[in-house]
Design an enzyme around this catalytic site. Structure first.
Site, PDB file in Angstrom:
ATOM      1  N   GLU A 236      43.480  32.745 -27.507  1.00  0.00           N
ATOM      2  CA  GLU A 236      42.663  33.757 -26.828  1.00  0.00           C
ATOM      3  C   GLU A 236      41.383  33.195 -26.233  1.00  0.00           C
ATOM      4  O   GLU A 236      40.936  33.608 -25.170  1.00  0.00           O
ATOM      5  CB  GLU A 236      42.302  34.900 -27.811  1.00  0.00           C
ATOM      6  CG  GLU A 236      43.446  35.856 -28.104  1.00  0.00           C
ATOM      7  CD  GLU A 236      44.264  35.486 -29.321  1.00  0.00           C
ATOM      8  OE1 GLU A 236      44.272  34.288 -29.713  1.00  0.00           O
ATOM      9  OE2 GLU A 236      44.905  36.388 -29.889  1.00  0.00           O
TER      10      GLU A 236
ATOM     11  N   ALA B  31      49.855  38.896 -26.908  1.00  0.00           N
ATOM     12  CA  ALA B  31      49.773  40.198 -26.253  1.00  0.00           C
ATOM     13  C   ALA B  31      50.033  39.981 -24.766  1.00  0.00           C
ATOM     14  O   ALA B  31      49.835  38.880 -24.241  1.00  0.00           O
ATOM     15  CB  ALA B  31      48.399  40.808 -26.480  1.00  0.00           C
TER      16      ALA B  31
ATOM     17  N   GLU C  58      49.205  36.739 -34.823  1.00  0.00           N
ATOM     18  CA  GLU C  58      48.565  37.792 -35.626  1.00  0.00           C
ATOM     19  C   GLU C  58      49.607  38.737 -36.240  1.00  0.00           C
ATOM     20  O   GLU C  58      49.414  39.249 -37.341  1.00  0.00           O
ATOM     21  CB  GLU C  58      47.554  38.551 -34.763  1.00  0.00           C
ATOM     22  CG  GLU C  58      46.356  37.664 -34.421  1.00  0.00           C
ATOM     23  CD  GLU C  58      45.468  38.224 -33.326  1.00  0.00           C
ATOM     24  OE1 GLU C  58      45.964  38.434 -32.207  1.00  0.00           O
ATOM     25  OE2 GLU C  58      44.274  38.470 -33.596  1.00  0.00           O
TER      26      GLU C  58
ATOM     27  N   GLY D 126      48.462  37.412 -30.270  1.00  0.00           N
ATOM     28  CA  GLY D 126      48.975  38.579 -30.992  1.00  0.00           C
ATOM     29  C   GLY D 126      50.282  38.293 -31.714  1.00  0.00           C
ATOM     30  O   GLY D 126      50.595  38.945 -32.718  1.00  0.00           O
TER      31      GLY D 126
END
Ligand code: HXC
Length: 259
Positions: free
Chosen positions: A133, A65, A113, A110
């Site tokens: 993260e 992200a 993910e 992300g």
């Protein structure tokens, strides 16, 4: 909608969705998530699309992200946002057709993910996969703590989540995080090859088989078996079931119509 952060190409029943923010290693900001959501709902509804490939090309899948977008967010900002990553990922995960993630280079946070909402992951030899993260003082918040343990077991998932370490393609294969590893320059071709195998199958059977697996995993075994049985029974209402079995008996390849 004109996409700015993704490229969507449809050819011979296969849609290829390419992440396209190379200047930030395909970091996923809200615009990417919104464009992914829009594309996913269009591709889901388009009967000419039989299989979807998600990729970032040969250099990078996605480095996570967008940290620049998140850095100064408050808890309130994060809470009241309409959670665009969740919406996009849910639309991809529930896409009623096979989704293949073709991963080269970094698939982090992300980005990793995003690969977890695909049905199948193919890694290039240069892939580096991880959930860093924890090193940013947060946790994988786009499904990593939920989907990864379901895929590879909680011990291995926790090691990746707690350490933030990246793993190479061969290790990802060993722990079942990816289905296969291919030479980097052959990634696109290998993803296409797999997609073509699925295009040749009956679209209704594929749709219900995916649903039986996905929905069944949310249920206890008995309920899952019941659900599988309902899906199985329903397929006897399709022309494809008649054609598939007739073709077998007539010793010829089946020609499925997707109905
Ligand atoms: C924003 C990013 C980015 C990211 C890279 N860039 N990753 N920008 N968000 N996630 C930008 C860099 O700032 C840099 O921009 C350019 O891309 C190239 O990156 P470099 O760091 O210079 O490349 P390199 O030295 O090769 O290192 C590659 C890397 C590193 C190891 C992948 O970029 C990295 O650690 N990135 C962050 C990985 C990460 O922590 N991901 C998880 C994010 S949190 P400039 O302008 O300097 O050229 C997350 C939460 C998901 O994903 C859940 C909520 C939805």
């Amino acid at each position: 909608m004109v996409y700015e952060t993704i490229i969507v190409k449809i050819e011979e029943g296969i849609a290829t969705l390419t992440l396209n923010r190379p200047e930030v290693l395909n970091a996923l900001n809200d615009q990417v998530f919104n464009e992914l959501a829009e594309a996913a709902s269009k591709l889901a509804a388009d009967p000419s699309v039989r299989v979807v490939i998600i990729t970032g090309g040969e250099k990078v899948f996605a480095a996570g992200a967008d940290i620049a977008q998140m850095a100064n967010a408050s808890a309130v900002d994060v809470t009241i946002s309409d959670n665009p990553s969740h919406r996009a990922f849910q639309l991809i995960e529930t896409m009623p057709k096979p989704v293949i993630a073709a991963i080269a280079g970094y698939a982090l946070g992300g980005g990793c993910e995003l690969t977890l909402v695909a049905d199948i992951r193919i890694a290039a030899e240069n892939a580096l996969i991880g959930l860093p993260e924890i090193k940013l003082g947060i946790l994988p918040g786009a499904g990593g703590t939920q989907r990864l343990p379901r895929l590879i077991g909680q011990g291995r998932a926790k090691e990746l989540i707690f350490s933030g370490d990246f793993i190479k393609a061969d290790e990802a294969l060993r722990i079942g995080l990816v289905n296969k590893v291919v030479p980097t320059e052959q990634l696109a071709e290998e993803a296409q090859k797999m997609a073509k195998r699925f295009v040749a199958r009956g679209a209704v059977a594929l749709r219900l088989a995916k649903s039986a697996v996905n929905e069944g995993l949310r249920m206890d075994l008995e309920a899952g078996l019941q659900y599988e049985h309902q899906c199985f029974n329903l397929l006897f209402a399709t022309e494809d079931q008649k054609e598939g079995m007739r073709a077998f008996l007539e010793k010829r390849p089946a020609k499925f119509q997707g109905r």
